[in-house]
Design an enzyme around this catalytic site. Sequence first.
Site, short mmCIF file in Angstrom:
data_model
loop_
_atom_site.label_atom_id
_atom_site.label_comp_id
_atom_site.label_asym_id
_atom_site.label_seq_id
_atom_site.Cartn_x
_atom_site.Cartn_y
_atom_site.Cartn_z
N ASN A 22 0.73 -1.22 0.17
CA ASN A 22 -0.13 -0.03 0.07
C ASN A 22 0.86 1.34 0.06
OD1 ASN A 22 -1.90 1.98 0.28
ND2 ASN A 22 -2.31 1.53 2.46
N LYS B 277 0.08 4.09 -0.30
CA LYS B 277 -0.41 5.39 0.33
C LYS B 277 -0.26 6.57 -0.72
CE LYS B 277 -0.25 3.26 4.72
NZ LYS B 277 -0.31 3.62 6.31
N HIS C 106 -9.64 1.10 5.52
CA HIS C 106 -7.84 1.14 5.97
C HIS C 106 -8.31 2.04 7.14
CE1 HIS C 106 -3.98 2.52 6.60
NE2 HIS C 106 -3.66 1.53 6.00
N GLU D 168 -6.82 4.63 8.33
CA GLU D 168 -6.89 6.04 7.97
C GLU D 168 -8.11 6.52 7.16
OE1 GLU D 168 -1.90 5.43 7.35
OE2 GLU D 168 -3.08 5.51 5.73
N GLU E 239 -4.77 -4.94 10.91
CA GLU E 239 -3.76 -3.88 11.08
C GLU E 239 -4.07 -3.22 12.47
OE1 GLU E 239 -4.66 -0.52 8.30
OE2 GLU E 239 -6.64 -0.43 9.01
N GLY F 245 3.03 2.80 10.94
CA GLY F 245 3.95 3.72 10.78
C GLY F 245 4.60 3.99 11.99
N SER G 100 3.81 -1.87 10.40
CA SER G 100 5.19 -2.09 10.73
C SER G 100 5.71 -3.23 10.13
CB SER G 100 5.55 -1.31 11.78
OG SER G 100 5.36 -0.06 12.07
#
Length: 254
Positions: free
Chosen positions: A11, A13, A98, A100, A170, A176, A216
């Site tokens: 991904n 992003k 996701h 985000e 996730e 991250g 990560s």
Amino acid sequence: MTARTKIVAGNWKMNKTVAEAVSLVEELTKELAGFSGCEVILCPPFTALTSVAKLLHSSPRIQLGAQNLHPALQGAFTGEISAAMLREAGCRFVIVGHSERRRYFGETDAFLREKLLAAVAAGLRPIFCVGEELPDRESGRWPAHLRSQIQGVLHGLPVDVLSAIVLAYEPIWAIGTGRNARPEQAQEAHALLRKEIERLHGTAVAARMCIQYGGSVTPQNARELLSQPDVDGLLVGGASLNARSFTSILLSVQ
């Protein structure tokens, strides 16, 4: 035990211009010539989809995915993209839900359910993401949170839709941050998710469903994560932006 094909997705992003995307894919296709360890999916930004699709014609082991879609077929949805547009661009997969998207754009379970249905109707395989925040993990509420996400979106979906879905766990506290879930934590969460799918939709559906880990992921931890019995692949963020690190992760599948 049902054999499940490993699926590793990158991904990207909001990273990579078209020129940068082309350069990365050219490097990856050279590095992965003859690779057959798993299904590989690249999810670049929308602007790079068609350019990447052209390059992947000569590399059938790497498939194209998108990072988002809108459930409507068409209409006055400025800035959005439909499943049909993604298929036309060459996509076979699409990320849905996701963290985000949930956090920054307020996407609800009901809206994500619409997205899954629209994606599958158009012939796309959704990578459906679930995961908990740090307070839920530390307080021990994470099992209830994961069950709630599964129930809220996947309950009552027809088998043909469920069969197309790739589930991605996730842990939001690990995205991250450089702090990934330990392999045993990933396995515990994946086993819980599979058990919840089994409760809702039966043993056969649960046994077939691919469940990726994302959070990560690095070349250093990929092999141990993938050694867990219910970890069927990886959803890779930052490490997928570099050909060498992403290739190292893919080779760990073998």
